[in-house]
Design an enzyme around this catalytic site. Structure first.
Site, PDB file in Angstrom:
ATOM      1  N   ASP A   1     -32.581  13.145 -73.032  1.00  0.00           N
ATOM      2  CA  ASP A   1     -34.032  13.302 -72.873  1.00  0.00           C
ATOM      3  C   ASP A   1     -34.326  14.737 -72.476  1.00  0.00           C
ATOM      4  OD1 ASP A   1     -34.700  10.664 -73.481  1.00  0.00           O
ATOM      5  OD2 ASP A   1     -34.506   9.998 -71.411  1.00  0.00           O
TER       6      ASP A   1
ATOM      7  N   ASP B   1     -37.961   8.577 -78.681  1.00  0.00           N
ATOM      8  CA  ASP B   1     -38.842   7.697 -77.904  1.00  0.00           C
ATOM      9  C   ASP B   1     -40.269   7.725 -78.444  1.00  0.00           C
ATOM     10  OD1 ASP B   1     -36.646   7.219 -76.261  1.00  0.00           O
ATOM     11  OD2 ASP B   1     -37.252   8.687 -74.765  1.00  0.00           O
TER      12      ASP B   1
END
Length: 157
Positions: free
Chosen positions: A111, A128
């Site tokens: 991330d 995401d």
């Protein structure tokens, strides 16, 4: 059906490769950037959304792969579902499989988007966002379908 499958495959490939290239940059090339509102900072997520189920860290990738296999079998048996939702399915598979590959490659999902202006938000990645877009597309199509069915029902009355 073949045209939709080709579109889905091309969309999957482009998104999957783009997401993996960006993740490689953050994981290996130190692409971190600090900004006043949002920063790009490497973080690893060992769970799912908001690090839920992180206690399953080592088994989560296998559970997620099993879900993908079951979903694929379902789609083979229900081709009409693929025909209706092929774009959303391509997005879901691209984002989902990219995140699963991270678990095998890096030990966790890579991330890097970090919003921190006014409030701190979870760190997330392109995959995401793509997964959320797919879910929004499915919801939109479902709402549209329900409205059309109600409209047809009212026209028959």
């Amino acid at each position: 059906m073949k045209k939709k499958l080709l579109i889905a495959v091309y969309l999957f490939i482009v998104i999957f490769i783009l997401d993996q290239v960006v993740k490689y940059g953050f994981a290996n090339l130190n692409w971190d950037v600090d900004g006043p509102y949002m920063s790009l900072k490497l973080a690893y997520n060992y769970g799912v959304a908001f690090s839920m189920f992180s206690f399953l860290e080592h088994n989560l990738k296998y559970i997620q792969l099993l879900i993908i296999v079951i979903a694929t079998i379902y789609l083979f048996k229900n081709k009409d579902v693929f025909d209706e939702y092929y774009l959303a399915i391509a997005l879901l598979y691209a984002g989902g499989l990219s995140n699963i590959l991270d678990r095998f490659t890096y030990g966790g999902v890579v991330d890097y988007f970090y919003w921190h202006y006014g409030f701190e938000f979870a760190i997330f990645n392109i995959a995401d966002v793509i997964i959320n877009m797919a879910v929004a597309l499915i919801i939109f199509k479902q709402i549209k379908q329900i409205r059309e069915e109600k409209k047809q029902k009212n026209n028959k009355s």
